[in-house]
Design a protein around this motif. Structure first.
Motif, PDB file in Angstrom:
ATOM      1  N   ASP A 196       0.891  -1.057   0.053  1.00 42.34           N
ATOM      2  CA  ASP A 196       0.078  -0.080  -0.112  1.00 42.34           C
ATOM      3  C   ASP A 196       0.698   1.271   0.068  1.00 42.34           C
ATOM      4  O   ASP A 196       0.460   2.401   0.396  1.00 42.34           O
ATOM      5  N   LEU A 197       2.102   1.062  -0.409  1.00 39.41           N
ATOM      6  CA  LEU A 197       3.146   2.199  -0.542  1.00 39.41           C
ATOM      7  C   LEU A 197       3.421   3.132   0.653  1.00 39.41           C
ATOM      8  O   LEU A 197       3.704   4.188   0.502  1.00 39.41           O
ATOM      9  N   MET A 198       3.540   2.326   1.864  1.00 39.30           N
ATOM     10  CA  MET A 198       3.975   2.899   3.073  1.00 39.30           C
ATOM     11  C   MET A 198       5.500   2.690   2.889  1.00 39.30           C
ATOM     12  O   MET A 198       6.144   1.675   2.557  1.00 39.30           O
ATOM     13  N   MET A 199       6.319   3.740   3.385  1.00 40.57           N
ATOM     14  CA  MET A 199       7.657   3.405   3.583  1.00 40.57           C
ATOM     15  C   MET A 199       7.980   2.602   4.596  1.00 40.57           C
ATOM     16  O   MET A 199       7.669   2.831   5.827  1.00 40.57           O
ATOM     17  N   LEU A 200       8.935   1.726   4.507  1.00 42.02           N
ATOM     18  CA  LEU A 200       9.265   0.384   5.268  1.00 42.02           C
ATOM     19  C   LEU A 200      10.712   0.868   5.800  1.00 42.02           C
ATOM     20  O   LEU A 200      10.996   0.689   6.932  1.00 42.02           O
ATOM     21  N   TRP A 201      11.579   0.959   4.836  1.00 38.92           N
ATOM     22  CA  TRP A 201      12.845   1.530   5.474  1.00 38.92           C
ATOM     23  C   TRP A 201      13.642   2.074   3.911  1.00 38.92           C
ATOM     24  O   TRP A 201      13.058   1.855   2.886  1.00 38.92           O
ATOM     25  N   LEU A 202      14.742   2.780   4.076  1.00 37.15           N
ATOM     26  CA  LEU A 202      15.497   3.521   3.283  1.00 37.15           C
ATOM     27  C   LEU A 202      16.735   3.622   3.672  1.00 37.15           C
ATOM     28  O   LEU A 202      17.140   3.762   4.717  1.00 37.15           O
ATOM     29  N   HIS A 203      17.535   3.469   2.344  1.00 36.09           N
ATOM     30  CA  HIS A 203      18.957   4.016   2.629  1.00 36.09           C
ATOM     31  C   HIS A 203      19.384   5.052   1.517  1.00 36.09           C
ATOM     32  O   HIS A 203      18.914   4.585   0.195  1.00 36.09           O
ATOM     33  N   GLY A 204      19.677   6.141   1.699  1.00 37.57           N
ATOM     34  CA  GLY A 204      19.632   7.019   0.834  1.00 37.57           C
ATOM     35  C   GLY A 204      20.822   8.107   0.769  1.00 37.57           C
ATOM     36  O   GLY A 204      20.649   9.461   0.296  1.00 37.57           O
ATOM     37  N   GLU A 205      21.929   7.660   1.136  1.00 40.64           N
ATOM     38  CA  GLU A 205      23.014   8.637   1.046  1.00 40.64           C
ATOM     39  C   GLU A 205      24.119   8.488  -0.056  1.00 40.64           C
ATOM     40  O   GLU A 205      24.232   7.140  -0.201  1.00 40.64           O
ATOM     41  N   ASN A 206      24.702   9.381  -0.655  1.00 38.91           N
ATOM     42  CA  ASN A 206      25.632   9.228  -1.577  1.00 38.91           C
ATOM     43  C   ASN A 206      27.021   9.084  -0.842  1.00 38.91           C
ATOM     44  O   ASN A 206      27.185  10.037   0.002  1.00 38.91           O
ATOM     45  N   GLY A 207      27.775   8.210  -1.199  1.00 38.15           N
ATOM     46  CA  GLY A 207      29.180   7.927  -0.690  1.00 38.15           C
ATOM     47  C   GLY A 207      29.748   6.591  -0.994  1.00 38.15           C
ATOM     48  O   GLY A 207      29.221   5.822  -1.886  1.00 38.15           O
ATOM     49  N   ALA A 211      26.075   0.830   3.089  1.00 38.04           N
ATOM     50  CA  ALA A 211      24.813   1.538   2.837  1.00 38.04           C
ATOM     51  C   ALA A 211      24.714   2.726   2.177  1.00 38.04           C
ATOM     52  O   ALA A 211      23.822   3.532   2.112  1.00 38.04           O
ATOM     53  N   GLN A 212      25.790   3.261   1.751  1.00 41.07           N
ATOM     54  CA  GLN A 212      25.703   4.421   0.666  1.00 41.07           C
ATOM     55  C   GLN A 212      25.969   3.942  -0.731  1.00 41.07           C
ATOM     56  O   GLN A 212      26.479   2.778  -0.891  1.00 41.07           O
ATOM     57  N   PHE A 213      25.660   4.715  -1.638  1.00 41.17           N
ATOM     58  CA  PHE A 213      25.612   4.288  -3.176  1.00 41.17           C
ATOM     59  C   PHE A 213      26.228   5.254  -4.020  1.00 41.17           C
ATOM     60  O   PHE A 213      26.017   6.623  -3.595  1.00 41.17           O
ATOM     61  N   SER A 214      26.375   4.891  -5.189  1.00 38.56           N
ATOM     62  CA  SER A 214      27.011   5.715  -6.261  1.00 38.56           C
ATOM     63  C   SER A 214      26.335   5.097  -7.470  1.00 38.56           C
ATOM     64  O   SER A 214      26.880   3.922  -8.022  1.00 38.56           O
ATOM     65  N   ILE A 215      25.428   5.570  -8.077  1.00 41.11           N
ATOM     66  CA  ILE A 215      24.472   4.979  -9.098  1.00 41.11           C
ATOM     67  C   ILE A 215      24.157   3.510  -8.758  1.00 41.11           C
ATOM     68  O   ILE A 215      24.347   2.550  -9.236  1.00 41.11           O
ATOM     69  N   PRO A 216      23.012   3.269  -7.865  1.00 41.23           N
ATOM     70  CA  PRO A 216      22.438   2.055  -7.360  1.00 41.23           C
ATOM     71  C   PRO A 216      21.898   1.735  -8.840  1.00 41.23           C
ATOM     72  O   PRO A 216      20.682   2.525  -9.075  1.00 41.23           O
ATOM     73  N   HIS A 217      21.940   0.695  -9.456  1.00 41.70           N
ATOM     74  CA  HIS A 217      21.286   0.320 -10.774  1.00 41.70           C
ATOM     75  C   HIS A 217      20.369  -0.651 -10.918  1.00 41.70           C
ATOM     76  O   HIS A 217      19.679  -0.700 -11.900  1.00 41.70           O
ATOM     77  N   SER A 218      20.477  -1.575 -10.130  1.00 39.55           N
ATOM     78  CA  SER A 218      19.721  -2.891 -10.117  1.00 39.55           C
ATOM     79  C   SER A 218      19.419  -3.385  -8.814  1.00 39.55           C
ATOM     80  O   SER A 218      20.217  -3.175  -7.936  1.00 39.55           O
ATOM     81  N   VAL A 219      18.382  -4.306  -8.539  1.00 36.87           N
ATOM     82  CA  VAL A 219      18.144  -4.793  -7.321  1.00 36.87           C
ATOM     83  C   VAL A 219      17.320  -6.157  -7.330  1.00 36.87           C
ATOM     84  O   VAL A 219      16.620  -6.332  -8.259  1.00 36.87           O
ATOM     85  N   THR A 220      17.632  -7.139  -6.336  1.00 29.68           N
ATOM     86  CA  THR A 220      17.107  -8.304  -6.690  1.00 29.68           C
ATOM     87  C   THR A 220      17.018  -9.020  -5.281  1.00 29.68           C
ATOM     88  O   THR A 220      17.692  -8.363  -4.294  1.00 29.68           O
ATOM     89  N   VAL A 221      16.162  -9.865  -4.758  1.00 28.52           N
ATOM     90  CA  VAL A 221      15.832 -10.484  -3.428  1.00 28.52           C
ATOM     91  C   VAL A 221      16.196 -11.847  -3.727  1.00 28.52           C
ATOM     92  O   VAL A 221      15.477 -12.573  -4.642  1.00 28.52           O
TER      93      VAL A 221
END
Length: 346
Positions: A196-207, A211-221
Protein backbone atom coordinates in the motif's frame (compact mmCIF):
# COMPACT_ATOMS: atom_id res chain seq x y z
CA UNK A 1 75.55 -11.85 -34.70
CA UNK A 2 72.85 -9.98 -32.74
CA UNK A 3 70.23 -12.45 -33.94
CA UNK A 4 72.46 -15.36 -32.88
CA UNK A 5 72.84 -13.97 -29.37
CA UNK A 6 69.08 -13.30 -29.20
CA UNK A 7 68.31 -16.87 -30.23
CA UNK A 8 70.81 -18.28 -27.77
CA UNK A 9 69.40 -16.18 -24.94
CA UNK A 10 65.85 -17.30 -25.69
CA UNK A 11 66.87 -20.93 -25.85
CA UNK A 12 68.70 -20.61 -22.56
CA UNK A 13 65.68 -19.07 -20.87
CA UNK A 14 63.44 -21.83 -22.20
CA UNK A 15 65.78 -24.57 -20.87
CA UNK A 16 65.97 -22.83 -17.52
CA UNK A 17 62.19 -22.84 -17.29
CA UNK A 18 62.18 -26.53 -18.14
CA UNK A 19 64.63 -27.22 -15.35
CA UNK A 20 62.57 -25.29 -12.84
CA UNK A 21 59.47 -27.13 -13.95
CA UNK A 22 61.14 -30.50 -13.56
CA UNK A 23 62.35 -29.61 -10.08
CA UNK A 24 58.91 -28.69 -8.84
CA UNK A 25 56.93 -31.35 -10.71
CA UNK A 26 59.22 -34.34 -10.07
CA UNK A 27 59.47 -35.10 -13.80
CA UNK A 28 62.57 -35.44 -15.94
CA UNK A 29 63.42 -32.29 -17.91
CA UNK A 30 63.00 -33.77 -21.34
CA UNK A 31 60.15 -36.13 -20.51
CA UNK A 32 57.73 -33.43 -21.70
CA UNK A 33 59.06 -30.84 -24.11
CA UNK A 34 56.01 -28.57 -24.13
CA UNK A 35 54.23 -26.95 -21.22
CA UNK A 36 50.62 -27.92 -20.80
CA UNK A 37 48.06 -25.14 -21.04
CA UNK A 38 46.41 -24.72 -17.63
CA UNK A 39 42.84 -25.96 -17.51
CA UNK A 40 40.18 -23.31 -17.18
CA UNK A 41 38.58 -23.29 -13.78
CA UNK A 42 35.41 -21.62 -15.06
CA UNK A 43 32.44 -23.62 -16.29
CA UNK A 44 30.37 -23.18 -19.44
CA UNK A 45 26.78 -23.02 -18.22
CA UNK A 46 24.83 -21.30 -21.02
CA UNK A 47 24.55 -21.18 -24.79
CA UNK A 48 23.14 -18.43 -26.97
CA UNK A 49 19.74 -19.14 -28.51
CA UNK A 50 20.48 -17.67 -31.95
CA UNK A 51 16.86 -18.11 -33.07
CA UNK A 52 15.33 -15.90 -30.37
CA UNK A 53 13.19 -14.02 -31.16
CA UNK A 54 11.82 -15.40 -34.39
CA UNK A 55 11.44 -11.89 -35.82
CA UNK A 56 14.08 -9.53 -34.38
CA UNK A 57 12.93 -6.76 -36.72
CA UNK A 58 10.38 -5.85 -34.04
CA UNK A 59 13.26 -4.23 -32.13
CA UNK A 60 12.93 -0.74 -33.60
CA UNK A 61 14.44 1.33 -30.77
CA UNK A 62 17.09 1.10 -28.07
CA UNK A 63 16.29 -1.85 -25.83
CA UNK A 64 16.84 -0.81 -22.21
CA UNK A 65 15.23 -3.55 -20.13
CA UNK A 66 13.50 -6.91 -20.15
CA UNK A 67 11.18 -8.74 -17.76
CA UNK A 68 9.94 -12.33 -17.73
CA UNK A 69 6.43 -13.43 -16.71
CA UNK A 70 7.37 -17.05 -16.11
CA UNK A 71 3.88 -18.13 -15.06
CA UNK A 72 2.47 -17.23 -18.48
CA UNK A 73 5.62 -17.77 -20.55
CA UNK A 74 5.88 -14.12 -21.64
CA UNK A 75 8.84 -11.79 -22.14
CA UNK A 76 8.39 -8.01 -22.01
CA UNK A 77 10.92 -5.66 -23.61
CA UNK A 78 10.97 -1.87 -23.15
CA UNK A 79 12.68 0.29 -25.74
CA UNK A 80 13.28 3.97 -26.36
CA UNK A 81 12.70 5.89 -29.56
CA UNK A 82 10.27 8.14 -31.39
CA UNK A 83 7.02 6.88 -32.89
CA UNK A 84 7.60 3.28 -31.88
CA UNK A 85 5.90 0.91 -29.42
CA UNK A 86 7.70 1.38 -26.11
CA UNK A 87 6.82 -2.11 -24.84
CA UNK A 88 7.03 -5.33 -26.87
CA UNK A 89 5.56 -8.63 -25.76
CA UNK A 90 7.02 -11.98 -26.87
CA UNK A 91 6.52 -15.56 -25.84
CA UNK A 92 9.46 -17.35 -24.25
CA UNK A 93 9.64 -19.33 -27.50
CA UNK A 94 10.30 -16.08 -29.34
CA UNK A 95 7.01 -15.30 -31.06
CA UNK A 96 5.90 -11.66 -31.14
CA UNK A 97 2.44 -11.03 -29.66
CA UNK A 98 1.85 -7.28 -29.44
CA UNK A 99 3.26 -3.87 -28.62
CA UNK A 100 1.96 -0.84 -26.76
CA UNK A 101 2.98 2.73 -26.11
CA UNK A 102 0.49 4.64 -23.94
CA UNK A 103 1.86 6.72 -21.03
CA UNK A 104 5.40 5.32 -21.29
CA UNK A 105 7.87 8.15 -21.83
CA UNK A 106 11.47 7.01 -21.26
CA UNK A 107 11.62 3.49 -19.82
CA UNK A 108 14.68 2.40 -17.88
CA UNK A 109 13.88 -0.72 -15.82
CA UNK A 110 10.98 -3.13 -15.55
CA UNK A 111 9.66 -6.08 -13.56
CA UNK A 112 6.85 -8.57 -14.24
CA UNK A 113 4.63 -10.08 -11.58
CA UNK A 114 1.95 -12.65 -12.19
CA UNK A 115 -0.69 -14.64 -10.34
CA UNK A 116 -3.55 -16.72 -11.74
CA UNK A 117 -5.75 -13.65 -11.20
CA UNK A 118 -3.51 -10.79 -12.37
CA UNK A 119 -0.60 -10.02 -14.69
CA UNK A 120 1.32 -6.82 -13.96
CA UNK A 121 4.31 -5.06 -15.49
CA UNK A 122 6.13 -2.40 -13.51
CA UNK A 123 8.24 0.19 -15.39
CA UNK A 124 10.59 2.86 -14.08
CA UNK A 125 10.20 5.98 -16.21
CA UNK A 126 13.03 8.52 -16.21
CA UNK A 127 11.45 10.85 -18.76
CA UNK A 128 10.75 14.55 -18.26
CA UNK A 129 7.16 14.46 -19.47
CA UNK A 130 3.94 14.47 -17.48
CA UNK A 131 4.38 10.79 -16.53
CA UNK A 132 8.13 10.96 -15.99
CA UNK A 133 10.13 10.43 -12.77
CA UNK A 134 7.77 7.70 -11.62
CA UNK A 135 7.36 3.96 -11.21
CA UNK A 136 4.25 2.73 -13.02
CA UNK A 137 2.22 -0.43 -12.93
CA UNK A 138 0.47 -1.72 -16.08
CA UNK A 139 -1.62 -4.72 -16.95
CA UNK A 140 -0.41 -7.03 -19.71
CA UNK A 141 -2.20 -5.00 -22.41
CA UNK A 142 -0.64 -1.67 -21.44
CA UNK A 143 -3.42 -0.14 -19.38
CA UNK A 144 -2.02 2.08 -16.62
CA UNK A 145 -3.08 0.75 -13.23
CA UNK A 146 -1.00 2.61 -10.65
CA UNK A 147 1.59 5.40 -10.40
CA UNK A 148 4.23 5.55 -7.65
CA UNK A 149 5.93 8.90 -7.13
CA UNK A 150 5.05 12.44 -8.21
CA UNK A 151 4.42 12.51 -11.98
CA UNK A 152 6.51 15.01 -13.88
CA UNK A 153 8.32 16.35 -10.80
CA UNK A 154 11.82 15.14 -10.09
CA UNK A 155 13.05 15.48 -6.55
CA UNK A 156 14.28 13.96 -3.30
CA UNK A 157 11.10 14.21 -1.26
CA UNK A 158 9.60 11.34 0.71
CA UNK A 159 6.20 12.81 1.59
CA UNK A 160 4.98 13.03 -1.06
CA UNK A 161 7.41 10.56 -2.58
CA UNK A 162 9.52 11.87 -5.45
CA UNK A 163 11.98 10.16 -7.77
CA UNK A 164 14.60 11.54 -10.09
CA UNK A 165 16.10 8.69 -12.11
CA UNK A 166 14.58 5.45 -10.79
CA UNK A 167 16.74 2.76 -12.34
CA UNK A 168 14.98 -0.50 -11.52
CA UNK A 169 12.73 -2.31 -9.07
CA UNK A 170 11.95 -5.74 -7.66
CA UNK A 171 8.46 -6.76 -6.52
CA UNK A 172 8.00 -9.60 -4.04
CA UNK A 173 5.05 -11.98 -4.02
CA UNK A 174 3.80 -10.10 -0.95
CA UNK A 175 3.56 -6.94 -3.05
CA UNK A 176 6.45 -5.19 -1.30
CA UNK A 177 8.55 -3.07 -3.67
CA UNK A 178 12.31 -2.45 -3.67
CA UNK A 179 13.28 0.54 -5.83
CA UNK A 180 16.76 1.82 -6.67
CA UNK A 181 16.55 5.53 -7.46
CA UNK A 182 19.82 6.85 -8.77
CA UNK A 183 20.84 6.41 -12.37
CA UNK A 184 23.05 9.48 -12.30
CA UNK A 185 20.40 11.88 -10.99
CA UNK A 186 19.73 13.66 -7.71
CA UNK A 187 19.25 10.52 -5.66
CA UNK A 188 21.39 7.55 -4.71
CA UNK A 189 19.04 5.46 -2.64
CA UNK A 190 17.30 2.15 -2.05
CA UNK A 191 13.68 2.30 -0.93
CA UNK A 192 11.42 -0.46 0.36
CA UNK A 193 7.68 0.19 0.11
CA UNK A 194 4.80 -1.96 1.28
CA UNK A 195 2.04 -3.06 -1.06
CA UNK A 196 0.00 0.00 0.00
CA UNK A 197 3.05 2.23 -0.66
CA UNK A 198 4.01 2.87 2.95
CA UNK A 199 7.73 3.50 3.52
CA UNK A 200 9.25 0.49 5.31
CA UNK A 201 12.92 1.46 5.23
CA UNK A 202 15.35 3.57 3.26
CA UNK A 203 19.06 3.89 2.56
CA UNK A 204 19.61 7.15 0.79
CA UNK A 205 23.06 8.65 1.13
CA UNK A 206 25.57 9.23 -1.65
CA UNK A 207 29.01 7.91 -0.77
CA UNK A 208 31.36 4.94 -0.64
CA UNK A 209 30.69 3.60 2.84
CA UNK A 210 28.37 0.80 3.96
CA UNK A 211 24.76 1.41 2.82
CA UNK A 212 25.86 4.40 0.74
CA UNK A 213 25.56 4.38 -3.04
CA UNK A 214 26.93 5.74 -6.27
CA UNK A 215 24.50 4.94 -9.08
CA UNK A 216 22.49 2.07 -7.58
CA UNK A 217 21.34 0.48 -10.82
CA UNK A 218 19.65 -2.87 -10.14
CA UNK A 219 18.07 -4.73 -7.22
CA UNK A 220 16.98 -8.30 -6.55
CA UNK A 221 15.96 -10.45 -3.58
CA UNK A 222 17.05 -14.02 -2.84
CA UNK A 223 15.13 -16.82 -1.14
CA UNK A 224 17.07 -16.27 2.11
CA UNK A 225 15.65 -12.79 2.67
CA UNK A 226 18.61 -10.79 1.41
CA UNK A 227 18.41 -7.75 -0.89
CA UNK A 228 21.21 -7.44 -3.46
CA UNK A 229 21.96 -4.06 -5.05
CA UNK A 230 24.22 -3.38 -8.03
CA UNK A 231 26.11 -0.35 -6.70
CA UNK A 232 27.52 0.41 -10.10
CA UNK A 233 29.51 3.58 -9.44
CA UNK A 234 31.22 2.02 -6.41
CA UNK A 235 32.06 -1.20 -8.32
CA UNK A 236 30.38 -3.49 -5.83
CA UNK A 237 27.26 -5.40 -4.88
CA UNK A 238 25.80 -4.46 -1.51
CA UNK A 239 23.59 -6.80 0.51
CA UNK A 240 20.85 -5.97 3.04
CA UNK A 241 18.36 -7.78 5.26
CA UNK A 242 15.00 -7.45 3.55
CA UNK A 243 12.99 -7.13 6.79
CA UNK A 244 15.10 -4.63 8.72
CA UNK A 245 17.21 -3.05 5.98
CA UNK A 246 20.35 -3.88 7.98
CA UNK A 247 23.57 -3.84 5.96
CA UNK A 248 25.01 -7.35 5.66
CA UNK A 249 28.13 -6.73 3.60
CA UNK A 250 29.43 -6.12 0.10
CA UNK A 251 31.26 -7.86 -2.75
CA UNK A 252 34.00 -5.93 -4.52
CA UNK A 253 36.64 -8.42 -5.71
CA UNK A 254 34.66 -9.57 -8.76
CA UNK A 255 34.13 -6.03 -10.06
CA UNK A 256 37.55 -4.38 -10.05
CA UNK A 257 37.35 -3.60 -13.79
CA UNK A 258 33.80 -2.30 -13.85
CA UNK A 259 30.81 -2.16 -11.57
CA UNK A 260 27.72 -4.33 -12.04
CA UNK A 261 24.78 -2.92 -13.97
CA UNK A 262 22.27 -5.74 -13.38
CA UNK A 263 21.75 -8.56 -10.86
CA UNK A 264 19.37 -11.54 -10.94
CA UNK A 265 19.43 -15.01 -9.33
CA UNK A 266 18.97 -18.32 -11.11
CA UNK A 267 15.76 -20.11 -10.09
CA UNK A 268 17.61 -22.61 -7.90
CA UNK A 269 19.31 -19.75 -6.05
CA UNK A 270 22.72 -21.24 -6.75
CA UNK A 271 24.08 -18.40 -8.88
CA UNK A 272 23.84 -14.65 -9.24
CA UNK A 273 23.92 -13.50 -12.88
CA UNK A 274 25.56 -10.08 -13.28
CA UNK A 275 25.83 -7.78 -16.31
CA UNK A 276 28.76 -5.43 -16.82
CA UNK A 277 27.74 -2.76 -19.29
CA UNK A 278 30.92 -1.31 -20.78
CA UNK A 279 32.81 -4.60 -20.70
CA UNK A 280 29.96 -6.26 -22.64
CA UNK A 281 30.19 -9.18 -20.25
CA UNK A 282 27.99 -11.41 -18.12
CA UNK A 283 29.30 -13.01 -14.94
CA UNK A 284 27.81 -16.03 -13.21
CA UNK A 285 28.76 -15.77 -9.54
CA UNK A 286 28.35 -18.47 -6.90
CA UNK A 287 25.66 -17.50 -4.38
CA UNK A 288 26.81 -17.62 -0.74
CA UNK A 289 25.21 -19.71 1.99
CA UNK A 290 22.77 -18.22 4.46
CA UNK A 291 24.42 -16.08 7.10
CA UNK A 292 27.81 -15.69 5.42
CA UNK A 293 28.55 -13.68 2.30
CA UNK A 294 32.06 -15.06 2.00
CA UNK A 295 34.24 -14.14 -0.97
CA UNK A 296 32.88 -13.34 -4.42
CA UNK A 297 33.61 -16.23 -6.80
CA UNK A 298 32.99 -16.13 -10.57
CA UNK A 299 32.19 -19.61 -11.89
CA UNK A 300 31.42 -18.69 -15.50
CA UNK A 301 31.88 -15.74 -17.87
CA UNK A 302 29.94 -14.94 -21.02
CA UNK A 303 31.84 -12.48 -23.17
CA UNK A 304 29.63 -10.62 -25.63
CA UNK A 305 30.78 -8.78 -28.73
CA UNK A 306 32.31 -5.32 -28.34
CA UNK A 307 29.83 -2.48 -27.86
CA UNK A 308 26.88 -4.81 -27.25
CA UNK A 309 26.46 -3.08 -23.86
CA UNK A 310 24.24 -5.36 -21.73
CA UNK A 311 22.15 -2.98 -19.63
CA UNK A 312 19.61 -4.97 -17.62
CA UNK A 313 18.67 -8.66 -17.61
CA UNK A 314 16.08 -11.03 -16.23
CA UNK A 315 15.95 -14.78 -15.62
CA UNK A 316 13.00 -17.08 -16.28
CA UNK A 317 11.89 -18.85 -13.11
CA UNK A 318 10.46 -21.63 -15.28
CA UNK A 319 13.26 -22.42 -17.70
CA UNK A 320 16.30 -20.70 -16.19
CA UNK A 321 16.91 -18.82 -19.45
CA UNK A 322 18.69 -15.46 -19.18
CA UNK A 323 17.32 -12.58 -21.26
CA UNK A 324 19.67 -9.62 -21.77
CA UNK A 325 18.64 -6.14 -22.94
CA UNK A 326 21.52 -4.69 -24.94
CA UNK A 327 21.49 -0.94 -25.55
CA UNK A 328 24.47 -1.04 -27.90
CA UNK A 329 23.21 -3.82 -30.12
CA UNK A 330 19.58 -2.63 -29.77
CA UNK A 331 18.28 -6.11 -29.16
CA UNK A 332 17.46 -8.68 -26.50
CA UNK A 333 19.36 -11.96 -26.52
CA UNK A 334 18.43 -15.21 -24.82
CA UNK A 335 20.89 -17.58 -23.17
CA UNK A 336 19.65 -21.03 -22.24
CA UNK A 337 21.20 -23.36 -19.63
CA UNK A 338 23.23 -26.22 -21.03
CA UNK A 339 21.76 -29.64 -20.38
CA UNK A 340 23.01 -30.94 -17.07
CA UNK A 341 24.25 -27.55 -15.85
CA UNK A 342 21.25 -26.98 -13.59
CA UNK A 343 18.56 -29.13 -12.00
CA UNK A 344 15.20 -29.04 -13.70
CA UNK A 345 13.36 -25.81 -13.00
CA UNK A 346 9.99 -27.13 -14.03
Amino acid sequence: MARLWLWAGGAGLFLALLVLRSRFSGCRVLQEFAFRIPRRTEEVLYRLDVGWPTHPEHFTGTTFCVAVDSLNGLVYVAQRGDNIPKVLVFTEDGYFLRGWNDTVDTPHGMFATSTPQEQSIWITDVGSGSFGHTVKKYNSFGDLVQVVGTPGKRGTGLNPLQFDSPAELYVEDTGDLYIVDGDGGLNNRLIKLSQDLMMLWLHGENGTGPAQFSIPHSVTVDSSGRVWVADRGNKRVQVFDKDTGAWLGAWTSCFTEEGPSSVRFTPDGKYLVVAQLNLSRLLVVAAPPVGDLGPCSVVSTIQLADQVLPHLLDVSAETGAVYVAEIGAKQVQKYVPLEGSFPSFR
